[in-house]
Scaffold this motif. Structure first.
Motif, PDB file in Angstrom:
ATOM      1  N   GLN A 173       1.707   6.470   2.119  1.00 66.05           N
ATOM      2  CA  GLN A 173       0.746   5.438   1.752  1.00 66.05           C
ATOM      3  C   GLN A 173      -0.067   5.923   0.558  1.00 66.05           C
ATOM      4  OE1 GLN A 173      -2.267   4.583   4.755  1.00 66.05           O
ATOM      5  NE2 GLN A 173      -1.823   2.412   4.505  1.00 66.05           N
ATOM      6  N   ARG A 174      -0.396   4.994  -0.348  1.00 64.47           N
ATOM      7  CA  ARG A 174      -1.253   5.356  -1.479  1.00 64.47           C
ATOM      8  C   ARG A 174      -2.634   5.721  -0.956  1.00 64.47           C
ATOM      9  NH1 ARG A 174      -2.082   0.980  -5.293  1.00 64.47           N
ATOM     10  NH2 ARG A 174      -1.798  -0.439  -3.554  1.00 64.47           N
ATOM     11  N   SER A 175      -3.382   6.468  -1.730  1.00 66.63           N
ATOM     12  CA  SER A 175      -4.716   6.888  -1.303  1.00 66.63           C
ATOM     13  C   SER A 175      -5.628   5.671  -1.165  1.00 66.63           C
ATOM     14  CB  SER A 175      -5.307   7.865  -2.322  1.00 66.63           C
ATOM     15  OG  SER A 175      -5.598   7.179  -3.529  1.00 66.63           O
ATOM     16  N   THR A 190      -9.240  -0.153  -5.640  1.00 66.84           N
ATOM     17  CA  THR A 190      -9.906  -0.019  -6.936  1.00 66.84           C
ATOM     18  C   THR A 190     -10.882  -1.164  -7.181  1.00 66.84           C
ATOM     19  OG1 THR A 190      -8.012  -1.078  -7.965  1.00 66.84           O
ATOM     20  CG2 THR A 190      -8.078   1.326  -8.042  1.00 66.84           C
ATOM     21  N   LYS A 223       3.490   4.117  -1.793  1.00 65.56           N
ATOM     22  CA  LYS A 223       3.780   4.728  -3.093  1.00 65.56           C
ATOM     23  C   LYS A 223       5.201   4.336  -3.479  1.00 65.56           C
ATOM     24  CE  LYS A 223       0.838   8.800  -2.853  1.00 65.56           C
ATOM     25  NZ  LYS A 223       0.808  10.266  -2.939  1.00 65.56           N
ATOM     26  N   ARG A 224       5.332   3.416  -4.397  1.00 65.81           N
ATOM     27  CA  ARG A 224       6.640   2.866  -4.762  1.00 65.81           C
ATOM     28  C   ARG A 224       7.528   3.885  -5.475  1.00 65.81           C
ATOM     29  NH1 ARG A 224       6.450  -2.653  -4.017  1.00 65.81           N
ATOM     30  NH2 ARG A 224       4.352  -3.445  -3.709  1.00 65.81           N
ATOM     31  N   ASP A 240       0.810  -1.219   0.000  1.00 66.65           N
ATOM     32  CA  ASP A 240       0.000   0.000   0.000  1.00 66.65           C
ATOM     33  C   ASP A 240       0.848   1.277   0.000  1.00 66.65           C
ATOM     34  OD1 ASP A 240       0.899  -0.413   2.556  1.00 66.65           O
ATOM     35  OD2 ASP A 240      -0.946   0.259   3.534  1.00 66.65           O
ATOM     36  N   HIS A 258       7.448   7.275  -4.872  1.00 65.30           N
ATOM     37  CA  HIS A 258       7.446   8.565  -4.166  1.00 65.30           C
ATOM     38  C   HIS A 258       8.066   8.392  -2.778  1.00 65.30           C
ATOM     39  CE1 HIS A 258       6.116  12.627  -3.260  1.00 65.30           C
ATOM     40  NE2 HIS A 258       5.763  12.186  -2.074  1.00 65.30           N
ATOM     41  N   SER A 276      -6.879   4.415  -4.561  1.00 63.68           N
ATOM     42  CA  SER A 276      -5.937   3.657  -5.386  1.00 63.68           C
ATOM     43  C   SER A 276      -5.627   2.286  -4.782  1.00 63.68           C
ATOM     44  CB  SER A 276      -4.644   4.441  -5.599  1.00 63.68           C
ATOM     45  OG  SER A 276      -3.935   4.575  -4.389  1.00 63.68           O
ATOM     46  N   ARG A 277      -5.785   2.139  -3.454  1.00 61.27           N
ATOM     47  CA  ARG A 277      -5.557   0.836  -2.814  1.00 61.27           C
ATOM     48  C   ARG A 277      -6.769  -0.074  -2.930  1.00 61.27           C
ATOM     49  NH1 ARG A 277      -5.034   1.705   2.786  1.00 61.27           N
ATOM     50  NH2 ARG A 277      -5.560   3.879   2.514  1.00 61.27           N
TER      51      ARG A 277
END
Length: 197
Positions: free
Chosen positions: A170-172, A178, A132-133, A130, A135, A175-176
């Motif tokens: 962490q991604r939003s 979908t 951001k790879r 989860d 960022h 986006s986690r």
């Protein structure tokens, strides 16, 4: 006239020391990696303890925290020349950096300035599923440092200091999840289609 010349001379001697950033010197928790050519028993990685002292073979305890980074290798070479003939000493200062956020093993890690940001993240197991790879943020104290922080940047290019933090956000939620949003849209479309029949 002589007094002005003497003051100017003293200022020239003090200027390089004053120009040294205290953040570039070793801090407790950092590690001194030392390699002495043809002396594997004297080579190794030596941590700086909480009093700012490093314990080196044959030299014993050295209060190294106040030393400017560019003076460490020449000083150690001079000290080891008392025991060895023409010692060749290589020194690398490993910075203590916190790597946290959405990573698998957050924690404090000693990092080599030649490592890339991606290498440093690998020490912490890499970004979690989860995270951001692509960022990463650099935090110093309580402020975010604006810098070109790509995964291929070396830590030396970032002028990384001891105590800095690499943070993987962490991604939003969207986006986690979908699949959940897609399922909801599909279910809603099905219900609407049934009701409109």
């Amino acid at each position: 006239m002589m007094r002005m010349t003497l003051l100017a001379f003293v200022a020239l001697l003090v200027a390089p020391v004053a120009a040294q950033s205290p953040d570039l010197s070793l801090r407790p928790g950092d590690v001194l990696r030392m390699r002495i050519f043809l002396e594997p028993d004297l080579s190794g990685e030596y941590p700086v303890n909480e009093q700012g002292v490093v314990t080196l073979p044959r030299l014993g305890d050295l209060a190294i925290v106040g030393w400017p980074p560019d003076s460490i290798r020449p000083r150690l070479t001079r000290m080891y020349s008392e025991f060895l003939r023409d010692p060749v000493v290589e020194v690398t200062l490993l910075r203590r950096v916190a790597i946290y956020g959405a990573v698998l093993k957050p924690g404090l890690y000693p990092v080599d300035p030649t490592m890339t940001v991606q290498d440093a993240l690998a020490l912490a197991g890499g970004a979690s599923s989860d995270g951001k790879r692509d960022h990463v943020e650099l935090l110093r104290g309580d402020r975010r440092i604006d810098t070109d922080l790509s995964l291929g940047s070396t830590l030396a290019q970032l002028r990384l200091q001891s105590g800095d933090q690499l943070y993987v956000p962490q991604r939003s939620w969207l986006s986690r999840n979908t699949w959940l949003v897609g399922s909801f849209i599909g279910a809603t479309a099905t219900i609407i289609a049934v009701v409109l029949r």
